[in-house]
Design an enzyme around this catalytic site. Structure first.
Site, PDB file in Angstrom:
ATOM      1  N   GLY A   7       0.779  -1.212  -0.006  1.00 42.86           N
ATOM      2  CA  GLY A   7      -0.088   0.044  -0.052  1.00 42.86           C
ATOM      3  C   GLY A   7       0.818   1.245  -0.109  1.00 42.86           C
ATOM      4  O   GLY A   7       0.378   2.370   0.297  1.00 42.86           O
ATOM      5  N   GLY A   8       1.984   1.190  -0.388  1.00 36.90           N
ATOM      6  CA  GLY A   8       3.042   2.345  -0.342  1.00 36.90           C
ATOM      7  C   GLY A   8       2.768   3.638  -1.542  1.00 36.90           C
ATOM      8  O   GLY A   8       3.363   4.524  -1.412  1.00 36.90           O
ATOM      9  N   GLY A  10      -0.267   5.003  -1.610  1.00 30.52           N
ATOM     10  CA  GLY A  10      -1.384   5.765  -0.800  1.00 30.52           C
ATOM     11  C   GLY A  10      -0.884   6.598  -0.065  1.00 30.52           C
ATOM     12  O   GLY A  10       0.348   7.250  -0.089  1.00 30.52           O
ATOM     13  N   GLY A  13       1.690   5.433   2.890  1.00 32.81           N
ATOM     14  CA  GLY A  13       2.684   4.672   2.339  1.00 32.81           C
ATOM     15  C   GLY A  13       3.674   5.579   1.636  1.00 32.81           C
ATOM     16  O   GLY A  13       4.906   5.475   1.677  1.00 32.81           O
ATOM     17  N   THR A  36      -5.409   0.981  -6.600  1.00 31.10           N
ATOM     18  CA  THR A  36      -6.730   1.326  -6.615  1.00 31.10           C
ATOM     19  C   THR A  36      -7.175   2.799  -6.840  1.00 31.10           C
ATOM     20  O   THR A  36      -6.069   3.597  -6.795  1.00 31.10           O
ATOM     21  CB  THR A  36      -7.507   0.825  -4.984  1.00 31.10           C
ATOM     22  OG1 THR A  36      -6.926   1.925  -4.139  1.00 31.10           O
ATOM     23  CG2 THR A  36      -6.959  -0.730  -4.690  1.00 31.10           C
ATOM     24  N   GLU A 124      -8.966   3.299  15.583  1.00 30.21           N
ATOM     25  CA  GLU A 124     -10.424   3.012  15.203  1.00 30.21           C
ATOM     26  C   GLU A 124     -10.990   1.526  15.787  1.00 30.21           C
ATOM     27  O   GLU A 124     -11.976   1.411  16.173  1.00 30.21           O
ATOM     28  CB  GLU A 124     -10.882   3.215  14.059  1.00 30.21           C
ATOM     29  CG  GLU A 124     -10.704   4.720  13.341  1.00 30.21           C
ATOM     30  CD  GLU A 124     -11.783   5.049  12.310  1.00 30.21           C
ATOM     31  OE1 GLU A 124     -12.842   4.295  12.155  1.00 30.21           O
ATOM     32  OE2 GLU A 124     -11.465   5.918  11.615  1.00 30.21           O
ATOM     33  N   TYR A 146     -14.936  -0.813   8.470  1.00 31.80           N
ATOM     34  CA  TYR A 146     -13.461  -0.587   8.430  1.00 31.80           C
ATOM     35  C   TYR A 146     -12.701  -0.870   9.500  1.00 31.80           C
ATOM     36  O   TYR A 146     -11.826  -1.801   9.405  1.00 31.80           O
ATOM     37  CB  TYR A 146     -13.391   0.857   7.983  1.00 31.80           C
ATOM     38  CG  TYR A 146     -11.870   1.170   8.114  1.00 31.80           C
ATOM     39  CD1 TYR A 146     -11.018   0.930   7.321  1.00 31.80           C
ATOM     40  CD2 TYR A 146     -11.564   2.304   9.032  1.00 31.80           C
ATOM     41  CE1 TYR A 146      -9.535   1.233   7.655  1.00 31.80           C
ATOM     42  CE2 TYR A 146     -10.302   2.631   9.442  1.00 31.80           C
ATOM     43  CZ  TYR A 146      -9.156   2.167   8.716  1.00 31.80           C
ATOM     44  OH  TYR A 146      -8.007   2.545   8.894  1.00 31.80           O
ATOM     45  N   LYS A 185     -11.195  12.161   2.300  1.00 28.97           N
ATOM     46  CA  LYS A 185     -10.795  12.120   3.950  1.00 28.97           C
ATOM     47  C   LYS A 185     -11.088  13.615   4.539  1.00 28.97           C
ATOM     48  O   LYS A 185     -10.993  14.448   3.645  1.00 28.97           O
ATOM     49  CB  LYS A 185      -9.587  11.488   4.212  1.00 28.97           C
ATOM     50  CG  LYS A 185      -9.059  10.435   3.701  1.00 28.97           C
ATOM     51  CD  LYS A 185      -9.981   9.353   4.490  1.00 28.97           C
ATOM     52  CE  LYS A 185      -9.754   7.812   4.059  1.00 28.97           C
ATOM     53  NZ  LYS A 185      -8.780   7.425   3.215  1.00 28.97           N
ATOM     54  N   PRO A 201     -19.228  20.364   4.183  1.00 28.06           N
ATOM     55  CA  PRO A 201     -20.223  19.430   4.916  1.00 28.06           C
ATOM     56  C   PRO A 201     -19.477  19.079   6.296  1.00 28.06           C
ATOM     57  O   PRO A 201     -18.409  18.477   6.157  1.00 28.06           O
ATOM     58  CB  PRO A 201     -20.104  18.638   3.991  1.00 28.06           C
ATOM     59  CG  PRO A 201     -19.059  18.545   2.989  1.00 28.06           C
ATOM     60  CD  PRO A 201     -18.547  19.809   2.804  1.00 28.06           C
TER      61      PRO A 201
END
Ligand code: NAD
Length: 319
Positions: A7-8, A10, A13, A36, A124, A146, A185, A201
């Site tokens: 996941g580097g 992202g 990462g 992704t 979390e 998640y 995010k 929002p």
């Protein structure tokens, strides 16, 4: 040292890989990422310019692919589906990547006798904490799919350490902010909307409290855990910079300047935890780690980064 980071490409990462390039320039980094929607092509292009960085496009849940890239000295697993709202709509991909992907990595790391396996987890997993702070021994009580998938992965890591003796450890970090974060995010979403003069929002009353840590401080914590952490141990990472979402939105409006943007309260998300807070004393004492960034200055720098890096985010779906 050859390190496999999953996941580097992202947010965290890519920040970790840039930090390693600056501070551990001799290390070779293999980056296994499925690329992704969360992997920004411009982030990937910047990583591609780094020497001793090799991108392998593949899935952590694919045993053949994982077997092909574990000729390494250590693994940092941070590949994940990471957005709570998406997990509420469709949890399957979260279980596939976050839980099954971790199991595939653990199995291969055990087979290869990898001497260090760092699982990058989140505060979390402890669920809502209305008073006090979660310690590493607090029980998991995740509130959304998640968080549940991350808690499941943590339990697998602990089981592999106990039953197979894999030298694995876990970090659980608070909410990150900083450059290269996807605008789905909270902080980048609010910054981008403020820059465009659109409503900001805010879920419900905006009184949800999060502890905000700069991504570089998180990455330094990961490096400290990788180099000095004890196998089998879990380390919380947090900055003691608690803010309500409303306070974050107001601060962003202040940093971006007058664009006509205003705060707009919207229906709250289901299972929205009021507060997360971890006790990071163990990491401070045992790893000699401490966050360096204060939130107010870090947020101002982050807002300036997004204002200067329009090309990085302008092609993305507005959120
Ligand atoms: P991110 O969504 O920005 O990046 C995730 C990366 O994983 C992307 O590059 C994506 O392409 C890749 N990926 C997704 N599925 C994959 C798969 N099946 N195989 C290989 N690669 C895959 O997430 P992030 O914010 O950088 O978070 C990284 C890690 O840190 C996650 O494990 C997350 O749970 C954890 N974490 C995040 C925060 C935070 O505030 N962002 C806080 C604590 C812990």
């Amino acid at each position: 040292m050859r390190l496999l980071i999953t996941g580097g490409a992202g947010f965290i990462g890519s920040n970790l890989i840039h930090l390693l390039h600056r501070e551990r320039p001799a290390w070779e980094v293999w980056n296994l990422d499925r690329l992704t929607y969360a992997a920004n092509p411009q982030t990937v292009a910047r990583l591609a310019r780094l020497p001793r960085h090799r991108l392998i496009c593949g899935d952590v849940a694919d045993p053949v692919c994982v077997a092909a890239c574990m000729d390494v000295d250590a693994v940092v697993n941070m590949a994940a589906e990471s957005h709570v709202d998406r997990s509420l709509e469709d949890a399957a991909r979260f279980l596939q990547t976050n839980v099954l992907g971790t199991q595939v990595l653990l199995q291969e790391a055990t087979r290869r006798r990898i001497p260090r396996f760092l699982q990058v987890s989140t505060d979390e997993v402890y669920g809502e904490v209305l008073a006090g702070r979660s310690g590493e021994d607090s029980p998991p009580a995740p509130s959304n799919p998640y968080a549940a998938s991350k808690a499941g992965a943590d339990l697998l890591v602990q089981a592999w350490h106990r039953s197979h003796g894999l030298p694995a450890l876990i970090t659980r970090c608070a909410n990150n902010y900083g450059p290269y974060q996807h605008p789905e995010k909270l902080i980048p979403r609010l910054i981008l909307r403020a820059l465009r003069g659109e409503p900001l929002p805010i879920f419900g009353d905006g009184a949800q409290v999060r502890d905000w840590i700069h991504v570089e401080d998180h990455c330094r914590g990961l490096l400290a855990a990788l180099e000095h952490g004890a196998p089998g141990r879990t380390y919380n990472l947090g900055a003691e910079e608690e803010r309500t979402n409303l306070a974050v939105a107001r601060a962003i409006l202040g940093h971006v300047g007058e664009t006509g943007a205003r705060i707009a309260h919207v229906a709250d998300r289901p299972g929205h935890d009021r507060r997360y807070a971890v006790d990071a004393g163990r990491a401070r004492r045992e790893l000699g780690w401490a966050p360096r960034h204060r939130f107010d200055a870090g947020l101002a720098e982050t807002a300036a980064w997004y204002a200067a890096e329009r090309a990085w985010w302008e092609g993305l779906e507005p959120t």
